[in-house]
Design an enzyme around this catalytic site. Structure first.
Site, mmCIF file in Angstrom:
data_model
loop_
_atom_site.group_PDB
_atom_site.id
_atom_site.type_symbol
_atom_site.label_atom_id
_atom_site.label_comp_id
_atom_site.label_asym_id
_atom_site.label_seq_id
_atom_site.Cartn_x
_atom_site.Cartn_y
_atom_site.Cartn_z
ATOM 1 N N THR A 122 -14.384 -25.579 0.710
ATOM 2 C CA THR A 122 -14.025 -25.600 2.127
ATOM 3 C C THR A 122 -14.183 -24.174 2.650
ATOM 4 O O THR A 122 -13.216 -23.423 2.777
ATOM 5 C CB THR A 122 -12.570 -26.079 2.282
ATOM 6 N N ASP A 180 0.833 -1.194 0.000
ATOM 7 C CA ASP A 180 0.000 0.000 0.000
ATOM 8 C C ASP A 180 0.875 1.254 0.000
ATOM 9 O O ASP A 180 2.105 1.157 -0.051
ATOM 10 C CB ASP A 180 -0.947 -0.062 1.213
#
Lengths: 141, 141, 141, 141
Positions: free
Chosen positions: A56, A15
């Site tokens: 899952t 970032d």
């Protein structure tokens, strides 16, 4: 934590503070889990075929951050399955850069089946043969 | 949870199971937090300028998933600050699709400053004026 | 370019240079296209149901960058369909921040069907009723 | 195309059609380019330090898609610099799965410096020593 998934932090993972944008650590947890499946000859594709599950799916997740990582860093995601219940299992993760631990976290996953009438996801009992693939590794270690 | 950040789930946010790839929920937590800052005239840019911090780094995070979302869904991320300590604050999040709660989670953040000699991140005391911007809102509500 | 998709650049969309990591602009092209479908009562889900396609797969894409964007910026993605061939269509995009043009690009898409024997994707003729949904808009404008 | 960056497609890189969400291919172009820098002892960090640039910003990009990829696929991103101008360079990319070519694309990059008064990005002449690092490799090959 016995199994290891290796990655290099990319420019686009960081970032404007120059450090990893934290949802990526969860992305790497997921990649490490898929690698655990692959080591056992499994994949989401194969689990869908064998058990008719959607996947899952995640029930619960968490991660604590000790130190940041930046692009170019080589990271190791260590993992093992820390807990089994009849309908879920919890994978523990530790992300290191060399000896330094950066992140510790977990994912609790279920075998999710789509309810035909409501469209909701439901859990099903974890198949014994799935659990065995992970416990054997542990016994041998 | 008083403040709301709205989003629409995009095609690219979803995985081959057709549901949101879960790290994106953390991405939306982060967006909701930046929106909380913006409502108070703040941004990471402005926090860096005022306090010399690298950013509001994450110390701890977690999310529990109740039901999945898919592309086209309109979601609301509700948030508030549930806890203050001298050097951290914890934002609570609840993501809904209409009345249905899909996700509940939190982020504990610190004011991170780069240690000039070691390069490590350290926390600093949370400035009173920062805390006040959030507590006023609460008092008025 | 008649249709508009609006977005705000998020902190996590930006790289350590503080500007949008460029693959995100393509992500927003895709979101703008899905919004064009939604305005016509369509979605990838509905296209799969009606025509048995895997999706509107990309054949060719491109983007030229005139000026950078950063977090907090409000952007508009303008779009229209600039070209039809029997088996493809090309969407043109222009991303602006207010009056300033930041990005110009395109996507050429096909109706992709999975070849049952090879598993490869093949194109199919674009259905007339699909094309009509876009051309009507143009005629009315 | 001489240099190779290897990756494995992850579950989270794929969309509900089960294939790679296409902006990720651009993400991998970027990773392959950063790897080209790393092989020459460079990084965005080092380029900023040496030349005062904000980064190697994108001016133009494109990618054509021949066949899709899915999670578990091992991909190779081949690259080289196909064209130099005084103020830009164009990297060519080819992504393969084994012998099969899936994607062909390019990035045209500039050395971007922030204009102090307007905040806009401007290009600067590409330094000779930067160009030399790539041309030497070519001569030796």
């Amino acid at each position: 934590l016995r199994e290891v998934y290796e990655l290099r932090v990319e420019w686009g993972d960081c970032d404007p503070a120059g450090i990893v944008f934290y949802p990526n650590f969860y992305r790497w947890f997921d990649s490490a889990f898929q690698a655990m499946l692959a080591r056992r000859g499994l994949s989401q594709r194969e689990l869908a075929r064998r058990y008719g599950i959607l996947g899952t799916a995640l029930a619960d997740t968490g991660a604590a951050f000790k130190a940041p990582a930046s692009y170019g860093d080589a990271l190791s995601v260590e993992s093992d399955i820390g807990r089994w219940t009849p309908r879920s299992f919890t994978i523990r993760y530790r992300i290191r850069r060399g000896e330094e631990i950066l992140v510790e976290g977990f994912e609790t996953r279920v075998f999710a089946v789509r309810n035909g009438s409501t469209g909701r996801l439901n859990g099903m009992p974890i198949p014994d043969e799935f659990r065995a693939l992970f416990l054997e590794a542990e016994t041998q270690a």
